[in-house]
Every structure is written in C-alpha cells, then in structure tokens.
Design an enzyme around this catalytic site. Structure first.
Site, PDB file in Angstrom:
ATOM      1  N   TYR A   1       5.224  87.603  49.144  1.00 64.22           N
ATOM      2  CA  TYR A   1       4.543  86.361  49.534  1.00 64.22           C
ATOM      3  C   TYR A   1       3.106  86.669  49.942  1.00 64.22           C
ATOM      4  O   TYR A   1       2.153  86.072  49.418  1.00 64.22           O
ATOM      5  CB  TYR A   1       5.308  85.699  50.683  1.00 64.22           C
ATOM      6  CG  TYR A   1       4.802  84.316  50.990  1.00 64.22           C
ATOM      7  CD1 TYR A   1       4.939  83.285  50.065  1.00 64.22           C
ATOM      8  CD2 TYR A   1       4.180  84.043  52.204  1.00 64.22           C
ATOM      9  CE1 TYR A   1       4.466  82.016  50.344  1.00 64.22           C
ATOM     10  CE2 TYR A   1       3.714  82.777  52.494  1.00 64.22           C
ATOM     11  CZ  TYR A   1       3.859  81.758  51.551  1.00 64.22           C
ATOM     12  OH  TYR A   1       3.392  80.506  51.829  1.00 64.22           O
TER      13      TYR A   1
ATOM     14  N   LYS B   1      -0.179  85.528  47.859  1.00 59.44           N
ATOM     15  CA  LYS B   1      -1.079  84.560  48.494  1.00 59.44           C
ATOM     16  C   LYS B   1      -2.467  85.177  48.723  1.00 59.44           C
ATOM     17  O   LYS B   1      -3.473  84.468  48.699  1.00 59.44           O
ATOM     18  CB  LYS B   1      -0.476  84.025  49.789  1.00 59.44           C
ATOM     19  CG  LYS B   1       0.761  83.133  49.571  1.00 59.44           C
ATOM     20  CD  LYS B   1       0.468  81.884  48.743  1.00 59.44           C
ATOM     21  CE  LYS B   1       1.629  80.896  48.751  1.00 59.44           C
ATOM     22  NZ  LYS B   1       1.361  79.685  47.931  1.00 59.44           N
TER      23      LYS B   1
ATOM     24  N   ARG C   1       5.764  82.297  66.664  1.00 63.47           N
ATOM     25  CA  ARG C   1       4.603  82.898  65.991  1.00 63.47           C
ATOM     26  C   ARG C   1       3.341  82.068  66.205  1.00 63.47           C
ATOM     27  O   ARG C   1       2.231  82.588  66.142  1.00 63.47           O
ATOM     28  CB  ARG C   1       4.852  82.997  64.477  1.00 63.47           C
ATOM     29  CG  ARG C   1       6.057  83.818  64.092  1.00 63.47           C
ATOM     30  CD  ARG C   1       6.016  84.256  62.655  1.00 63.47           C
ATOM     31  NE  ARG C   1       5.798  83.159  61.705  1.00 63.47           N
ATOM     32  CZ  ARG C   1       6.008  83.256  60.389  1.00 63.47           C
ATOM     33  NH1 ARG C   1       6.446  84.397  59.883  1.00 63.47           N
ATOM     34  NH2 ARG C   1       5.784  82.241  59.580  1.00 63.47           N
TER      35      ARG C   1
ATOM     36  N   ARG D   1       7.448  89.725  54.332  1.00 60.93           N
ATOM     37  CA  ARG D   1       6.767  88.803  53.407  1.00 60.93           C
ATOM     38  C   ARG D   1       5.923  89.596  52.410  1.00 60.93           C
ATOM     39  O   ARG D   1       4.786  89.255  52.129  1.00 60.93           O
ATOM     40  CB  ARG D   1       5.852  87.829  54.183  1.00 60.93           C
ATOM     41  CG  ARG D   1       6.545  86.837  55.060  1.00 60.93           C
ATOM     42  CD  ARG D   1       7.315  85.790  54.249  1.00 60.93           C
ATOM     43  NE  ARG D   1       7.903  84.812  55.143  1.00 60.93           N
ATOM     44  CZ  ARG D   1       9.046  85.017  55.808  1.00 60.93           C
ATOM     45  NH1 ARG D   1       9.712  86.136  55.672  1.00 60.93           N
ATOM     46  NH2 ARG D   1       9.510  84.069  56.594  1.00 60.93           N
TER      47      ARG D   1
ATOM     48  N   PRO E   1      11.043  71.204  54.152  1.00 66.23           N
ATOM     49  CA  PRO E   1      12.429  71.510  53.752  1.00 66.23           C
ATOM     50  C   PRO E   1      12.651  72.991  53.436  1.00 66.23           C
ATOM     51  O   PRO E   1      13.688  73.557  53.803  1.00 66.23           O
ATOM     52  CB  PRO E   1      12.618  70.637  52.504  1.00 66.23           C
ATOM     53  CG  PRO E   1      11.712  69.482  52.739  1.00 66.23           C
ATOM     54  CD  PRO E   1      10.502  70.045  53.435  1.00 66.23           C
ATOM     55  N   SER E   2      11.684  73.659  52.790  1.00 67.70           N
ATOM     56  CA  SER E   2      11.947  75.061  52.434  1.00 67.70           C
ATOM     57  C   SER E   2      11.919  75.954  53.663  1.00 67.70           C
ATOM     58  O   SER E   2      12.565  77.005  53.678  1.00 67.70           O
ATOM     59  CB  SER E   2      10.958  75.566  51.383  1.00 67.70           C
ATOM     60  OG  SER E   2       9.703  75.811  51.944  1.00 67.70           O
TER      61      SER E   2
HETATM   62  P1  NAD Z   1       8.715  73.238  49.853  1.00 68.29           P
HETATM   63  O1  NAD Z   1       8.786  74.711  49.586  1.00 68.29           O
HETATM   64  O2  NAD Z   1       9.649  72.649  50.849  1.00 68.29           O
HETATM   65  O3  NAD Z   1       8.853  72.451  48.488  1.00 68.29           O
HETATM   66  C1  NAD Z   1       8.322  72.995  47.335  1.00 68.29           C
HETATM   67  C2  NAD Z   1       8.297  71.951  46.221  1.00 68.29           C
HETATM   68  O4  NAD Z   1       7.825  72.663  45.084  1.00 68.29           O
HETATM   69  C3  NAD Z   1       9.660  71.384  45.873  1.00 68.29           C
HETATM   70  O5  NAD Z   1       9.549  69.970  45.766  1.00 68.29           O
HETATM   71  C4  NAD Z   1       9.974  72.031  44.529  1.00 68.29           C
HETATM   72  O6  NAD Z   1      10.745  71.210  43.671  1.00 68.29           O
HETATM   73  C5  NAD Z   1       8.579  72.276  43.974  1.00 68.29           C
HETATM   74  N1  NAD Z   1       8.528  73.352  42.983  1.00 68.29           N
HETATM   75  C6  NAD Z   1       9.127  74.564  43.065  1.00 68.29           C
HETATM   76  N2  NAD Z   1       8.894  75.261  41.939  1.00 68.29           N
HETATM   77  C7  NAD Z   1       8.111  74.474  41.155  1.00 68.29           C
HETATM   78  C8  NAD Z   1       7.565  74.641  39.873  1.00 68.29           C
HETATM   79  N3  NAD Z   1       7.783  75.737  39.136  1.00 68.29           N
HETATM   80  N4  NAD Z   1       6.788  73.646  39.356  1.00 68.29           N
HETATM   81  C9  NAD Z   1       6.583  72.520  40.068  1.00 68.29           C
HETATM   82  N5  NAD Z   1       7.112  72.300  41.275  1.00 68.29           N
HETATM   83  C10 NAD Z   1       7.865  73.271  41.817  1.00 68.29           C
HETATM   84  O7  NAD Z   1       7.219  72.867  50.226  1.00 68.29           O
HETATM   85  P2  NAD Z   1       6.237  73.518  51.289  1.00 68.29           P
HETATM   86  O8  NAD Z   1       6.962  74.361  52.294  1.00 68.29           O
HETATM   87  O9  NAD Z   1       5.362  72.386  51.730  1.00 68.29           O
HETATM   88  O10 NAD Z   1       5.384  74.553  50.413  1.00 68.29           O
HETATM   89  C11 NAD Z   1       4.385  74.102  49.523  1.00 68.29           C
HETATM   90  C12 NAD Z   1       3.340  75.187  49.362  1.00 68.29           C
HETATM   91  O11 NAD Z   1       2.804  75.505  50.646  1.00 68.29           O
HETATM   92  C13 NAD Z   1       3.864  76.508  48.785  1.00 68.29           C
HETATM   93  O12 NAD Z   1       2.874  77.047  47.917  1.00 68.29           O
HETATM   94  C14 NAD Z   1       4.017  77.370  50.013  1.00 68.29           C
HETATM   95  O13 NAD Z   1       3.919  78.745  49.719  1.00 68.29           O
HETATM   96  C15 NAD Z   1       2.852  76.900  50.853  1.00 68.29           C
HETATM   97  N6  NAD Z   1       2.953  77.185  52.283  1.00 68.29           N
HETATM   98  C16 NAD Z   1       4.030  76.735  53.008  1.00 68.29           C
HETATM   99  C17 NAD Z   1       4.113  77.042  54.366  1.00 68.29           C
HETATM  100  C18 NAD Z   1       5.282  76.592  55.202  1.00 68.29           C
HETATM  101  O14 NAD Z   1       5.441  77.112  56.319  1.00 68.29           O
HETATM  102  N7  NAD Z   1       6.083  75.642  54.749  1.00 68.29           N
HETATM  103  C19 NAD Z   1       3.104  77.793  54.979  1.00 68.29           C
HETATM  104  C20 NAD Z   1       2.022  78.222  54.212  1.00 68.29           C
HETATM  105  C21 NAD Z   1       1.957  77.912  52.868  1.00 68.29           C
END
Ligand code: NAD
Length: 244
Positions: A142, A146, A204, A139, A178-179
C-alpha cells in the site's frame, strides 16, 4: 452559497462507496455534472452512474470517448493490502501496482487529450499519508504504490502545467469507510477483538477520531474547483495529525 463547480464535467472512479461516493455527491451539490462510475454498477445506480472497472483499459477509453471531454478527473479507485516485504506475494504486488498505479495512469491518459485540447482541467489522484509521506506497519504494498501515486502526480503535473491543467493528490490518514470496516475485522483477532482493533486505528490519529469521507471530499472539491487554480503537483496531507 455560490456553487463552486458550475459547468464542470467530472469523471469519478470508485464512486460507489466511501470517499469516492462522498466526493461525487459533493461535486454534484457544487453544480458539477458528475459521471459516477464503480466496478460495482449497483453501488452507483442512485447517482445515475454505471459500471467501470478501471483495470479494463478499453472500458476506460470508451467511457471517456462516450461521456467526455472532462474538466475534472477524480482518480479514486484503490486497494489496501495488509502485508510486509516478507509476507507479500507476487500476485499481490502485480495487483497493487495494476490498480493503485497503472489504472490511475490509464485514466489520466484517457482524459488528458480532451483537457489539452480545451486548455483546462484538474486531476485529483488518491494517494495516502501511508506513502512517501509516512511509513505504516503492515502496509508494504500500500505504502509503496501510494508513494508511486505521489511521484506520478508530480511528474504529470510538470508535463501539463503550461497547458492549463493541474494535477494534485490527496494523502488522507484513516477514513471511516466500508473498506476500513473490513480491515478492522481482519485485524480483530490479532488486536483482541473488534473494538480493540478499531481503537488502534483511531489511536493513530492525534485528534482521537477517524476522518469522515465528507472531510476528504471537501479537499477533493477544493482541488477540483477553480478556487485552487494556483495549486498543482501537490500531495496534500489530511490526516487528523497522524504525521504531526
Ligand atoms: P472503499 O475501499 O470502501 O471502496 C472502494 C470502492 O472502489 C468500492 O466501491 C469498489 O467497488 C470500488 N472499486 C474497487 N476496485 C475497483 C476497480 N477496479 N474499478 C473501479 N472501482 C473499483 O473506499 P475508500 O476507503 O473511500 O477508499 C477509496 C480510495 O481512498 C482508495 O484509493 C484508498 O486507497 C484511498 N484511501 C482510503 C483511506 C481510508 O482510510 N479509507 C485512507 C487513505 C486513502
């Protein structure tokens, strides 16, 4: 139950799925007026939202001019690259900083004048436990970007603390979104199958499970609402014990 966000006008980015969507829905349940945006307009249509690519500075400024001023910004858009210092490309570096860091700055810069004028506001940025809090394998970009979100959150908080505006960020562990499904699929071959790849993510978390998007939304709601009025400049870890 009293609604905690009555009368608050909130801008949510990446509200189409995962944490952004759960948070937009929770803000609305708590009485807020939510402007739900996502790069993919179709994903926010049922929330009354519209398309906004946060990489487009002019579009960000237009949304704030047309739909603001805002009391709350949930800066959620971000992308997870899986790479190391040896495998990352220049293009991945540029994209990661553009989306995970620069776009958050631009969204903050767009809403802050309205907040300053009215002497109130709460910004919640999306960082991660994989940041300045903790190193995670594979990562590189990432964790690097972050960590920048954590620093940026504290820097902006220091500049606006005397103006009635708070800025905090969330540092989640692994959240079932979803991601994450895509990252699990990408790791399946190396891990010996989909189930094994998922199990490695679950392992983890000391609690033995992933977070739900709603659990992260609950923290975002707390930070957005006035009940956290004395909290600013903080990077709050919510990780099921990953960093215990
Ligand atoms: P996701 O990654 O499943 O979905 C991301 C959403 O962001 C999608 O709807 C996509 O269309 C939108 N998106 C992507 N690029 C974009 C852009 N340029 N402008 C506007 N929208 C955009 O969602 P998630 O996993 O809930 O992640 C959301 C945030 O949380 C991210 O910043 C991610 O890094 C952070 N995060 C996620 C996790 C995890 O385990 N899922 C953990 C820690 C932090």
């Amino acid at each position: 139950m009293t609604q905690r966000m009555n009368g608050l006008r909130c801008l949510v980015t990446a509200a189409g799925q995962g944490i952004g969507r759960a948070t937009a829905q929770m803000f609305a349940r708590e009485g807020a007026t939510v402007v739900a945006t996502d790069r993919d307009a179709a994903l926010v249509a049922d929330l009354g939202g519209f398309g906004l690519d946060v990489l487009d500075d002019a579009a960000v400024a237009r949304v704030v001019a047309d739909h603001g001023p805002f009391d709350v910004l949930f800066n959620c858009a971000g992308f997870v690259h899986q790479n190391t210092a040896l495998t990352a490309t220049d293009a991945e570096w540029d994209f990661a900083f553009a989306l995970n860091v620069r776009a958050m700055w631009k969204c903050m810069a767009a809403v802050l004048p309205g907040m300053i004028e009215r002497g109130r506001g709460s910004i919640v940025n999306m960082a991660s436990a994989a940041s300045s809090v903790k190193g995670a394998p594979n990562r590189f970009l990432y964790g690097t970007t972050k960590a920048a979100v954590v620093g940026m959150t504290k820097a902006v908080a220091a500049d606006v603390v005397a103006r009635g505006i708070r800025v905090n960020c969330l540092c989640p562990g692994t959240v079932d979104t979803p991601s994450l499904g895509e990252r699990i699929a990408a790791n399946a071959t190396a891990s010996g199958g989909l189930e094994a790849a998922r199990a490695a993510f679950v392992a983890r978390q000391a609690m033995g499970r992933l977070a739900t998007a709603e659990e992260i939304a609950a923290l975002a709601t707390y930070l957005a609402a006035d009940e956290s009025a004395f909290v600013t400049g903080q990077a709050i870890v919510i990780d099921g014990g990953w960093t215990l």
